[in-house]
Design a protein around this motif. Structure first.
Motif, PDB file in Angstrom:
ATOM      1  N   THR A   1       0.822  -1.211   0.000  1.00 46.22           N
ATOM      2  CA  THR A   1       0.000   0.000   0.000  1.00 46.22           C
ATOM      3  C   THR A   1       0.854   1.259   0.000  1.00 46.22           C
ATOM      4  O   THR A   1       0.359   2.341  -0.317  1.00 46.22           O
ATOM      5  N   ASP A   2       2.128   1.140   0.370  1.00 43.17           N
ATOM      6  CA  ASP A   2       3.038   2.278   0.335  1.00 43.17           C
ATOM      7  C   ASP A   2       4.464   1.758   0.220  1.00 43.17           C
ATOM      8  O   ASP A   2       4.758   0.612   0.580  1.00 43.17           O
ATOM      9  N   ALA A   3       5.361   2.607  -0.295  1.00 44.74           N
ATOM     10  CA  ALA A   3       6.747   2.198  -0.489  1.00 44.74           C
ATOM     11  C   ALA A   3       7.646   3.422  -0.479  1.00 44.74           C
ATOM     12  O   ALA A   3       7.286   4.491  -0.993  1.00 44.74           O
ATOM     13  N   LEU A   4       8.822   3.258   0.087  1.00 44.61           N
ATOM     14  CA  LEU A   4       9.798   4.333   0.218  1.00 44.61           C
ATOM     15  C   LEU A   4      10.635   4.453  -1.043  1.00 44.61           C
ATOM     16  O   LEU A   4      11.144   3.451  -1.558  1.00 44.61           O
ATOM     17  N   VAL A   5      10.811   5.686  -1.522  1.00 43.10           N
ATOM     18  CA  VAL A   5      11.595   5.953  -2.721  1.00 43.10           C
ATOM     19  C   VAL A   5      13.067   6.077  -2.342  1.00 43.10           C
ATOM     20  O   VAL A   5      13.437   6.895  -1.495  1.00 43.10           O
ATOM     21  N   THR A   6      13.922   5.255  -2.962  1.00 33.99           N
ATOM     22  CA  THR A   6      15.368   5.326  -2.763  1.00 33.99           C
ATOM     23  C   THR A   6      16.038   5.522  -4.118  1.00 33.99           C
ATOM     24  O   THR A   6      15.392   5.471  -5.165  1.00 33.99           O
ATOM     25  N   LYS A   7      17.344   5.680  -4.100  1.00 33.73           N
ATOM     26  CA  LYS A   7      18.076   5.900  -5.354  1.00 33.73           C
ATOM     27  C   LYS A   7      18.007   4.691  -6.284  1.00 33.73           C
ATOM     28  O   LYS A   7      18.185   4.830  -7.499  1.00 33.73           O
ATOM     29  N   ASN A   8      17.751   3.501  -5.731  1.00 32.30           N
ATOM     30  CA  ASN A   8      17.674   2.285  -6.531  1.00 32.30           C
ATOM     31  C   ASN A   8      16.245   1.875  -6.866  1.00 32.30           C
ATOM     32  O   ASN A   8      16.022   0.805  -7.427  1.00 32.30           O
ATOM     33  N   GLY A   9      15.284   2.721  -6.548  1.00 33.70           N
ATOM     34  CA  GLY A   9      13.876   2.370  -6.717  1.00 33.70           C
ATOM     35  C   GLY A   9      13.222   2.256  -5.358  1.00 33.70           C
ATOM     36  O   GLY A   9      13.667   2.873  -4.383  1.00 33.70           O
ATOM     37  N   PHE A  10      12.154   1.463  -5.254  1.00 33.61           N
ATOM     38  CA  PHE A  10      11.543   1.272  -3.944  1.00 33.61           C
ATOM     39  C   PHE A  10      12.485   0.498  -3.025  1.00 33.61           C
ATOM     40  O   PHE A  10      13.241  -0.369  -3.479  1.00 33.61           O
ATOM     41  N   LEU A  11      12.421   0.811  -1.736  1.00 41.79           N
ATOM     42  CA  LEU A  11      13.227   0.107  -0.750  1.00 41.79           C
ATOM     43  C   LEU A  11      13.010  -1.402  -0.869  1.00 41.79           C
ATOM     44  O   LEU A  11      11.866  -1.862  -0.916  1.00 41.79           O
ATOM     45  N   HIS A  12      14.103  -2.149  -0.950  1.00 45.00           N
ATOM     46  CA  HIS A  12      14.136  -3.617  -1.050  1.00 45.00           C
ATOM     47  C   HIS A  12      13.843  -4.147  -2.448  1.00 45.00           C
ATOM     48  O   HIS A  12      13.906  -5.366  -2.660  1.00 45.00           O
ATOM     49  N   ASP A  13      13.540  -3.291  -3.407  1.00 45.96           N
ATOM     50  CA  ASP A  13      13.190  -3.798  -4.736  1.00 45.96           C
ATOM     51  C   ASP A  13      14.424  -4.291  -5.483  1.00 45.96           C
ATOM     52  O   ASP A  13      15.359  -3.523  -5.721  1.00 45.96           O
ATOM     53  N   ARG A  14      14.427  -5.581  -5.833  1.00 42.14           N
ATOM     54  CA  ARG A  14      15.524  -6.232  -6.552  1.00 42.14           C
ATOM     55  C   ARG A  14      16.866  -6.053  -5.850  1.00 42.14           C
ATOM     56  O   ARG A  14      17.899  -5.843  -6.478  1.00 42.14           O
TER      57      ARG A  14
END
Length: 325
Positions: A28-41
């Motif tokens: 329902t929500d996700a944190l934006v990081t330099k690599n995309g969403f936190l923990h994504d891939r």
């Protein structure tokens, strides 16, 4: 140029994919990081020579189901990545979500081959490799990205001066975000005998309300803002609640779109890719590839994107895929 449909577009779904090519997680929500969403891939499965494996070679990867446990119920247990697999009776595999320096020192450093890149990572050990290898029916290794590794996006990366951090990703194919629309999915499904769902296309952000299918292909820069955030006279916001995304390129599609996300089997009739090849070879920079979805790069970092957030179209224009050498 602002789009008149901007006030109607909003986020319908969000997904993260902790292990490349494995099952996704609807959030329902996700944190934006330099690599995309936190923990994504952040993790990837490879062969024993550390060459990346995907559903192209191993369709059963989609049946591997990661789960993020940020707040364990067991006292004293740190956040972890839990891994199960469809029809696999082995106890779930657990890996530290935020490994300490001491934990990381126990992992074997390695170099992972992914497309034209070589990426530094850590081999998560024999227990994880055996667990996954028994399910997938082949020898594999599970790798976590190195924290300080920078893997630059190659396709239409925005100028560094426009971004808080250079365009980069962890183990995604190229861009940190993939955006798609419900209208575009409906347009594809109207041409198919058997419907597919958005999981076949593995987006991070699914939007709706644009009106026409593939209208997202006209977007160049968008803002994602909470529903309650007021906009100014230019239909934009200038505060810390907005996530600004550069829409950089169409996403070219491959045989992975034909993999049944519930069965882990490639469709013998090659759908929906066959249909996409018939009418979605639309990018002048990739004229032999079907396209669905748009790659995006964040201009700013640290915001949270939520389902039902508004999407404001700030700039529109033409797209042509150009990969850096």
């Amino acid at each position: 140029m602002a789009s008149s449909c901007g006030s109607q577009v909003h986020v319908a779904q969000l997904f993260i994919y902790p292990i490349k090519s494995c099952g996704g997680i609807a959030v329902t929500d996700a944190l934006v990081t330099k690599n995309g969403f936190l923990h994504d891939r952040y993790w990837v499965i490879t062969d024993e020579a550390y060459h990346t494996l995907t559903q192209r070679e191993v369709p059963r990867l989609v049946l591997v189901k990661p789960r993020i446990v940020e707040h364990p119920e067991e006292p004293g247990l740190a956040p972890y990545l839990a891994i199960t697999a469809v029809g696999y009776n082995a106890p779930e595999l657990r890996l530290s979500l935020y490994p300490t320096v001491e934990e990381t020192s126990k992992f074997k450093p390695c170099q992972v081959s992914i497309w034209k890149d070589t990426v530094s990572g850590y081999d998560m050990g024999d227990e994880a490799a055996q667990w996954l290898g028994e399910f997938l029916g082949r020898p594999v290794r599970l790798i976590r990205r190195a924290e300080n590794e920078v893997r630059h996006s190659r396709v239409n990366a925005p100028a560094p001066k426009l971004l808080e951090a250079p365009a980069q990703t962890a183990f995604a194919d190229d861009a940190p975000f993939l955006l798609a629309s419900t209208e575009s999915l409906q347009d594809v499904n109207e041409r198919l005998d058997k419907l597919v769902d958005i999981r076949n296309f593995r987006p991070n952000i699914v939007v709706t309300g644009g009106g026409q299918p593939f209208t997202e292909e006209t977007w160049k820069r968008v803002q994602v803002v909470p529903q309650s955030t007021p906009t100014n006279v230019n239909n934009t916001v200038r505060d810390d609640t907005a996530t600004e995304l550069y829409v950089t390129a169409r996403c070219t599609r491959c045989v992975m779109t034909t993999n049944d996300p519930d069965e882990g089997v490639l469709a013998p009739n090659h759908q929906p890719l066959k249909t996409l090849m018939g009418y979605r070879r639309v990018d002048p920079g990739a004229k032999y590839n079907a396209c669905f979805g748009m790659n995006c790069v964040p201009a700013n970092l640290g915001q949270v994107i939520r389902v039902n957030d508004r999407v404001i179209i700030c700039e529109t224009g033409l797209h042509r895929r150009v990969a850096a050498a």
